[in-house]
Design a protein around this motif. Structure first.
Motif, PDB file in Angstrom:
ATOM      1  N   GLY A 104       0.744   3.829   2.067  1.00 11.05           N
ATOM      2  CA  GLY A 104      -0.216   4.925   2.144  1.00 11.05           C
ATOM      3  C   GLY A 104      -0.499   5.368   3.566  1.00 11.05           C
ATOM      4  N   ARG A 125       0.457   6.953  -1.671  1.00 14.48           N
ATOM      5  CA  ARG A 125      -0.931   7.420  -1.689  1.00 14.48           C
ATOM      6  C   ARG A 125      -1.301   8.026  -0.347  1.00 14.48           C
ATOM      7  NH1 ARG A 125      -5.667   5.109   0.042  1.00 14.48           N
ATOM      8  NH2 ARG A 125      -7.524   5.635  -1.144  1.00 14.48           N
ATOM      9  N   LEU A 185       0.811  -1.222   0.000  1.00 17.40           N
ATOM     10  CA  LEU A 185       0.000   0.000   0.000  1.00 17.40           C
ATOM     11  C   LEU A 185       0.844   1.272   0.000  1.00 17.40           C
ATOM     12  CD1 LEU A 185      -2.802   1.315   0.080  1.00 17.40           C
ATOM     13  CD2 LEU A 185      -2.699   1.150   2.570  1.00 17.40           C
TER      14      LEU A 185
END
Length: 183
Positions: A98, A134, A96
């Protein structure tokens, strides 16, 4: 995680900096001063939250999460007075890379571009210092000011989450946003 964030001037005499162990009193004052301003946008807070002792526990938890690599806790300060927060929470590594962005600003500083500049710096830190891919954020549907901050900073709306968070004492819908930091 050892992230060093220099003090960054973000406008109107406001500095964005790392949360410090000694910030509990200043945070208690800021939250008490902004209690009505934030009530519509925040979870219901117990009375102890607005005290120096309550904020000392919050600060300790945030600093521990930072050391564990799970959070980047920041404050906004003007003339030695805390006037807001900006945090990356739920930092996830692996596939991920993030985090979730949260922020608020003192009622006296709304509409001056301070939060837009602060979010720009937080996004830069997420990309350049934390190497995140992200960042996500969410707002209540009627929070046009916060949505404008996100859109000015390149966030795009990606969805709508019914009854997403318990805010102001009830489960409320949220608009979801993200910003991809690396292509």
């Amino acid at each position: 995680m050892e992230v060093v964030v220099p003090e960054l001037v973000v406008g109107a005499g406001v500095v964005l900096r790392m949360l410090r162990a000694g910030d509990a009193g200043g945070l208690a004052d800021a939250y008490e001063r902004n209690r009505d301003h934030l009530a519509h946008w925040d979870p219901v807070r117990p009375p102890a939250f607005f005290t120096e002792q309550g904020q000392a526990a919050e600060v300790d938890g945030a600093l521990q999460a930072c050391l564990a690599g799970l959070m980047l806790p920041l404050v906004l300060e003007s003339g030695g007075e805390i006037v807001g927060r900006a945090n990356l929470t739920g930092i996830a590594r692996g596939a991920l890379q993030g985090a979730s962005l949260g922020y608020w600003i003192d009622a006296r500083y709304t509409g001056r571009g301070v939060m837009s500049a602060s979010v720009a710096e937080v996004v830069r830190l997420a990309r350049d210092e934390l190497a995140l891919h992200r960042v996500e954020a969410s707002t209540l549907p009627e929070n046009a000011a916060s949505q404008a901050v996100l859109q000015r900073n390149g966030f795009e709306r990606i969805g709508f989450a019914p009854r997403y968070l318990e805010i102001a004492g009830r489960w409320q819908d949220h608009v979801l946003f993200q910003r991809i930091l690396h292509d």
